[in-house]
Design an enzyme around this catalytic site. Structure first.
Site, PDB file in Angstrom:
ATOM      1  N   ASN A  79       0.809  -1.225   0.000  1.00 27.11           N
ATOM      2  CA  ASN A  79       0.000   0.000   0.000  1.00 27.11           C
ATOM      3  C   ASN A  79       0.842   1.276   0.000  1.00 27.11           C
ATOM      4  O   ASN A  79       0.375   2.336   0.419  1.00 27.11           O
ATOM      5  CB  ASN A  79      -0.964   0.012   1.192  1.00 27.11           C
ATOM      6  CG  ASN A  79      -1.876  -1.197   1.217  1.00 27.11           C
ATOM      7  OD1 ASN A  79      -2.428  -1.580   0.187  1.00 27.11           O
ATOM      8  ND2 ASN A  79      -2.006  -1.832   2.378  1.00 27.11           N
ATOM      9  N   ARG A  80       2.071   1.149  -0.453  1.00 23.54           N
ATOM     10  CA  ARG A  80       3.003   2.277  -0.521  1.00 23.54           C
ATOM     11  C   ARG A  80       3.322   2.876   0.859  1.00 23.54           C
ATOM     12  O   ARG A  80       3.847   3.983   0.959  1.00 23.54           O
ATOM     13  CB  ARG A  80       2.476   3.380  -1.441  1.00 23.54           C
ATOM     14  CG  ARG A  80       2.322   2.945  -2.899  1.00 23.54           C
ATOM     15  CD  ARG A  80       3.674   2.504  -3.466  1.00 23.54           C
ATOM     16  NE  ARG A  80       3.614   2.186  -4.883  1.00 23.54           N
ATOM     17  CZ  ARG A  80       3.430   0.964  -5.388  1.00 23.54           C
ATOM     18  NH1 ARG A  80       3.269  -0.063  -4.558  1.00 23.54           N
ATOM     19  NH2 ARG A  80       3.432   0.762  -6.685  1.00 23.54           N
ATOM     20  N   LEU A  81       3.035   2.137   1.923  1.00 23.86           N
ATOM     21  CA  LEU A  81       3.402   2.571   3.271  1.00 23.86           C
ATOM     22  C   LEU A  81       4.781   2.007   3.600  1.00 23.86           C
ATOM     23  O   LEU A  81       4.955   1.184   4.506  1.00 23.86           O
ATOM     24  CB  LEU A  81       2.347   2.123   4.290  1.00 23.86           C
ATOM     25  CG  LEU A  81       0.973   2.777   4.134  1.00 23.86           C
ATOM     26  CD1 LEU A  81       0.007   2.268   5.188  1.00 23.86           C
ATOM     27  CD2 LEU A  81       1.095   4.298   4.217  1.00 23.86           C
TER      28      LEU A  81
END
Length: 214
Positions: free
Chosen positions: A191-193
């Protein structure tokens, strides 16, 4: 125009959390570097980008090979009269960048640079294949040349000249040690975290460790 909106992947191979990291960034680098070197999908774990700032204020980035690292810093070799060499001699700073897609990891290193001792440059120069030694002598790196034949002709001349002789290290060729004052470790996450842990050198030569938002 080619639409690249759908060219994306999911990052889910690992994590980087404070309870598992080393307190010294060089030790953390060593662990990641060893993993990269053992990964069959990474052919040159020691390939790194070196970015310098030129006279017009624009950064220039190129790939070089890391040749050694210690708790003091990261060592690579180049022509001191090259564009990177001239920029380093002026600012004494550079940014190093390692990217290992197979591990979904990158490392960004901000560092102060200085030349290594001449005996270290001599030792590494003479450990290289003779062809590479001659190449360093032949090439006026970053300078304009008339054509490819200029280099090849000069190389043939030097091959004859040094056929039975040791090639002396050029005075304008040698090593730099990049002494880090900031090192960021980036680990891809879903989630691009992504995980971003940064080490900042303090006045007491200890390292402050922080987490950055992705």
């Amino acid at each position: 125009m080619e639409n690249l909106h759908d060219k994306r992947k999911v990052y889910d191979k690992s994590q980087l959390i404070e309870s598992e990291i080393k307190q010294n960034p060089i030790e953390q680098f060593r662990d990641w570097f060893m993993e990269a070197g053992e990964n069959p999908n990474i052919s040159e774990a020691n390939a790194m980008a070196v970015s310098t700032v030129e006279e017009d204020g624009c950064p220039r980035t190129r790939m070089v090979l890391l040749k050694a690292y210690t708790f003091e810093g990261f060592i690579f070799y180049t022509n001191y009269d090259s564009k990177k060499g001239r920029a380093i001699e002026k600012t004494h700073k550079a940014c190093l960048h390692f990217f290992w897609p197979s591990l979904e990891r990158q490392i960004i290193i901000k560092a102060s640079l200085e030349r290594v001792a001449e005996n270290l440059s001599d030792g590494y120069f003479h450990s290289r294949p003779k062809g590479s030694q001659l190449g360093a002598v032949v090439s006026p790196q970053s300078r304009e040349i008339p054509n490819r034949e200029f280099l090849e002709s000069k190389l043939k001349e030097l091959e004859k000249e040094y056929e039975d002789m040791e090639v002396p290290r050029p005075e304008n060729w040698g090593g730099y040690i990049a002494k880090p004052y900031e090192i960021e470790f980036w680990q891809g996450r879903p989630n691009r975290l992504h995980d971003r842990i940064v080490y900042e050198l303090q006045e007491d030569f200890d390292w402050k460790i922080s987490r950055l938002a992705p």
